[in-house]
Design an enzyme around this catalytic site. Structure first.
Site, PDB file in Angstrom:
ATOM      1  N   TYR A  75     -14.282 -12.206   0.629  1.00  0.00           N
ATOM      2  CA  TYR A  75     -15.018 -10.958   0.352  1.00  0.00           C
ATOM      3  C   TYR A  75     -16.231 -11.226  -0.533  1.00  0.00           C
ATOM      4  CZ  TYR A  75     -11.240  -8.172   2.361  1.00  0.00           C
ATOM      5  OH  TYR A  75     -10.342  -7.615   3.234  1.00  0.00           O
ATOM      6  N   ARG A 135      -3.809   6.643   0.437  1.00  0.00           N
ATOM      7  CA  ARG A 135      -4.342   7.884   1.011  1.00  0.00           C
ATOM      8  C   ARG A 135      -3.383   8.655   1.893  1.00  0.00           C
ATOM      9  NH1 ARG A 135      -9.523   4.790   3.043  1.00  0.00           N
ATOM     10  NH2 ARG A 135      -7.846   3.259   3.009  1.00  0.00           N
ATOM     11  N   ASP A 187      -6.627  -3.407  -7.459  1.00  0.00           N
ATOM     12  CA  ASP A 187      -7.140  -4.008  -6.227  1.00  0.00           C
ATOM     13  C   ASP A 187      -7.396  -5.486  -6.464  1.00  0.00           C
ATOM     14  OD1 ASP A 187      -8.166  -2.955  -3.424  1.00  0.00           O
ATOM     15  OD2 ASP A 187      -9.431  -4.625  -4.044  1.00  0.00           O
ATOM     16  N   ARG A 196       0.810  -1.220   0.000  1.00  0.00           N
ATOM     17  CA  ARG A 196       0.000   0.000   0.000  1.00  0.00           C
ATOM     18  C   ARG A 196       0.845   1.273   0.000  1.00  0.00           C
ATOM     19  NH1 ARG A 196      -5.536  -0.483   1.561  1.00  0.00           N
ATOM     20  NH2 ARG A 196      -6.197  -2.422   0.606  1.00  0.00           N
ATOM     21  N   ARG A 254      -7.108  10.931  -6.669  1.00  0.00           N
ATOM     22  CA  ARG A 254      -8.309  10.157  -6.303  1.00  0.00           C
ATOM     23  C   ARG A 254      -9.583  10.971  -6.549  1.00  0.00           C
ATOM     24  NH1 ARG A 254     -12.086   8.190  -5.820  1.00  0.00           N
ATOM     25  NH2 ARG A 254     -13.033   6.695  -4.404  1.00  0.00           N
TER      26      ARG A 254
HETATM   27  O1  CP3 Z   1       0.054   0.360  -3.207  1.00  0.00           O
HETATM   28  C1  CP3 Z   1      -0.328  -0.818  -3.308  1.00  0.00           C
HETATM   29  O2  CP3 Z   1      -0.078  -1.704  -2.460  1.00  0.00           O
HETATM   30  C2  CP3 Z   1      -1.043  -1.231  -4.581  1.00  0.00           C
HETATM   31  C3  CP3 Z   1      -2.455  -1.152  -4.580  1.00  0.00           C
HETATM   32  C4  CP3 Z   1      -3.321  -2.084  -3.728  1.00  0.00           C
HETATM   33  C5  CP3 Z   1      -4.598  -1.672  -3.250  1.00  0.00           C
HETATM   34  N1  CP3 Z   1      -5.212  -2.750  -2.687  1.00  0.00           N
HETATM   35  C6  CP3 Z   1      -5.138  -0.311  -3.380  1.00  0.00           C
HETATM   36  C7  CP3 Z   1      -6.264   0.114  -2.529  1.00  0.00           C
HETATM   37  C8  CP3 Z   1      -3.156  -3.422  -3.359  1.00  0.00           C
HETATM   38  C9  CP3 Z   1      -1.958  -4.347  -3.576  1.00  0.00           C
HETATM   39  C10 CP3 Z   1      -4.364  -3.837  -2.714  1.00  0.00           C
HETATM   40  C11 CP3 Z   1      -4.593  -5.203  -2.231  1.00  0.00           C
HETATM   41  C12 CP3 Z   1      -5.794  -5.494  -1.444  1.00  0.00           C
HETATM   42  N2  CP3 Z   1      -7.055  -4.977  -1.597  1.00  0.00           N
HETATM   43  C13 CP3 Z   1      -5.838  -6.484  -0.417  1.00  0.00           C
HETATM   44  C14 CP3 Z   1      -4.707  -7.375   0.005  1.00  0.00           C
HETATM   45  C15 CP3 Z   1      -3.718  -6.670   0.852  1.00  0.00           C
HETATM   46  C16 CP3 Z   1      -4.266  -6.128   2.144  1.00  0.00           C
HETATM   47  O3  CP3 Z   1      -4.201  -4.885   2.291  1.00  0.00           O
HETATM   48  O4  CP3 Z   1      -4.753  -6.888   2.950  1.00  0.00           O
HETATM   49  C17 CP3 Z   1      -7.170  -6.485   0.083  1.00  0.00           C
HETATM   50  C18 CP3 Z   1      -7.700  -7.356   1.203  1.00  0.00           C
HETATM   51  C19 CP3 Z   1      -7.916  -5.547  -0.679  1.00  0.00           C
HETATM   52  C20 CP3 Z   1      -9.376  -5.231  -0.567  1.00  0.00           C
HETATM   53  C21 CP3 Z   1      -9.602  -3.838  -0.188  1.00  0.00           C
HETATM   54  N3  CP3 Z   1      -9.379  -2.745  -1.026  1.00  0.00           N
HETATM   55  C22 CP3 Z   1     -10.110  -3.325   1.031  1.00  0.00           C
HETATM   56  C23 CP3 Z   1     -10.498  -4.167   2.221  1.00  0.00           C
HETATM   57  C24 CP3 Z   1     -10.182  -1.933   0.911  1.00  0.00           C
HETATM   58  C25 CP3 Z   1     -10.757  -0.943   1.909  1.00  0.00           C
HETATM   59  C26 CP3 Z   1      -9.908  -0.732   3.081  1.00  0.00           C
HETATM   60  C27 CP3 Z   1      -8.820   0.246   2.804  1.00  0.00           C
HETATM   61  O5  CP3 Z   1      -7.658  -0.072   3.112  1.00  0.00           O
HETATM   62  O6  CP3 Z   1      -9.116   1.317   2.285  1.00  0.00           O
HETATM   63  C28 CP3 Z   1      -9.687  -1.576  -0.366  1.00  0.00           C
HETATM   64  C29 CP3 Z   1      -9.559  -0.215  -0.933  1.00  0.00           C
HETATM   65  C30 CP3 Z   1      -8.235   0.188  -1.452  1.00  0.00           C
HETATM   66  N4  CP3 Z   1      -7.380  -0.592  -2.177  1.00  0.00           N
HETATM   67  C31 CP3 Z   1      -7.666   1.480  -1.320  1.00  0.00           C
HETATM   68  C32 CP3 Z   1      -6.429   1.440  -1.988  1.00  0.00           C
HETATM   69  C33 CP3 Z   1      -5.461   2.584  -2.171  1.00  0.00           C
HETATM   70  C34 CP3 Z   1      -8.314   2.684  -0.630  1.00  0.00           C
HETATM   71  C35 CP3 Z   1      -9.461   3.200  -1.446  1.00  0.00           C
HETATM   72  C36 CP3 Z   1      -9.450   4.705  -1.703  1.00  0.00           C
HETATM   73  O7  CP3 Z   1      -8.386   5.306  -1.819  1.00  0.00           O
HETATM   74  O8  CP3 Z   1     -10.538   5.260  -1.839  1.00  0.00           O
END
Ligand code: CP3
Length: 349
Positions: free
Chosen positions: A154, A32, A78, A28, A41
């Protein structure tokens, strides 16, 4: 892949080398906590629109590389684009996480496509093609997917839950239907990763965020076996494909994971016992991890101590510095700068 492995530190570690300065990137790392991410975003209505906009997704991927010179650029996307490409409705509520049309019984599986629709995923492959020429030659481009168990959890719950109770219950009650869903995700994820390699990814990571909630038998059946099948399917088409596994929360089961899943490196979460990780895991496979994201958020002496003890434990073998899970949105940018400086500075001593 082999053509550039000599100059990319991450690929050298994946090949089993120990480097005096461990390569560093953060799960990540695009997100944000970065003001420039928040600015981009705002340009799209939904998070998925950002994931499927190759120009903006490439820009967001590159932001942390410009700011921190990380050794790896992880594709911005994602894990839930796969359910979306299987026809399940996926939405991200701001501040609340993902929302999907829950799969509440075996019949609901009939609503899914029989195979992933690559036309939906084409923008992700285009993002990779956009990123590739912008990267310094030493930086590894990392693609990724979610592991079947985590993605299924999920899909079934329709949202994030504390311990994935809905998916665990579904797998006990409707084992055959659950196995079919996992098979579908194995096939979909493998072809998704193959396309990422074809588009220019140097390596990929398989995120199994919820591996740790499974009992031993289910860990074997829903984490180890499906992940091993993905690795085999990918390497049938991309021989020697470099793959990192991240079964978060696996604990001592990591021994079995690396014995049965031929990943090139394994990601450690921050809960792992360091002596176990060094003696039982790192002696057999390169490791990646495992700073507590909260130590990064806290900063100060707590961060310094945590970084130093990780370097002391793991820098003697093949090692990639990372967090034990993703960067938290509240993390100050200055703490990330300090972290990178400390990891690279320690190596210079
Ligand atoms: O920078 C990176 O690592 C690359 C991008 C990336 C995202 N999600 C962007 C994201 C990666 C590799 C993921 C993987 C992901 N997504 C996982 C596995 C890794 C982990 O964190 O456990 C999982 C379980 C998800 C599912 C997911 N996506 C959730 C549960 C959420 C909401 C919670 C949160 O952290 O915001 C997301 C949203 C998400 N994925 C965001 C980002 C930058 C935030 C959304 C936003 O900016 O509006």
């Amino acid at each position: 892949m082999s053509d550039n492995s000599a100059i990319k530190p991450l690929l050298r570690v994946l090949a089993g080398e120990r480097l005096p300065a461990p390569p560093i990137w953060l799960m990540r790392q695009a997100g944000r906590y970065l003001p420039e991410y928040r600015a981009i975003r705002q340009k799209t209505n939904t998070f998925l629109e950002l994931c499927f906009n190759p120009k903006l997704a490439a820009e967001v991927t590159l932001q942390p590389i410009r700011r921190f010179s990380f050794d790896t650029a992880i594709l911005f996307s994602d894990i839930l684009v796969i359910p979306h490409a299987l026809g399940q409705h996926v939405n991200f509520e701001s501040g609340e996480g993902p929302r999907l049309d829950a799969i509440d019984g075996p019949l609901a599986l009939n609503r899914l496509r029989q195979e992933v629709d690559h036309t939906v995923l084409t923008p992700v492959y285009e993002t990779i093609a956009h990123i590739k020429p912008e990267l310094p030659p030493t930086v590894t481009l990392l693609g990724f997917c979610g592991a079947p168990w985590t993605v299924a959890s999920y899909m079934i719950a329709g949202c994030g839950t504390a311990d994935q109770l809905p998916a665990r219950l579904f797998a006990y009650r409707y084992t055959d239907a659950f196995a079919k869903l996992v098979d579908l995700l194995v096939e979909s994820s493998a072809s998704y990763l193959i396309q990422q390699f074809n588009a220019g990814a140097d390596a990929v990571q398989i995120f199994d965020t919820w591996a740790g909630v499974l009992p031993a038998v289910e860990f074997q059946k829903w984490c180890i076996e499906p992940t091993a099948r993905i690795v085999a399917l990918v390497r049938e088409i991309i021989p020697g494909a470099k793959i990192i596994g991240f079964p978060r929360g696996a604990g001592t089961r990591l021994s079995r994971y690396i014995a049965e899943v031929p990943v090139d490196a394994v990601g450690l979460d921050w809960m792992i016992e360091p002596v176990f990780a060094r003696e039982q895991i790192q002696k057999r496979r390169p490791i990646q991890g495992n700073l507590d994201p909260l130590a990064l958020l806290a900063g100060g002496e707590a961060l310094n101590r945590a970084v130093d003890s990780i370097l002391e434990a793991f820098a003697g073998g093949p090692f990639i510095f990372n967090l034990g899970h993703g960067v938290l949105p509240e993390t100050p940018v200055a703490h990330v700068e300090r972290l990178v400086g400390r990891v690279r500075g320690a190596a210079a001593k």
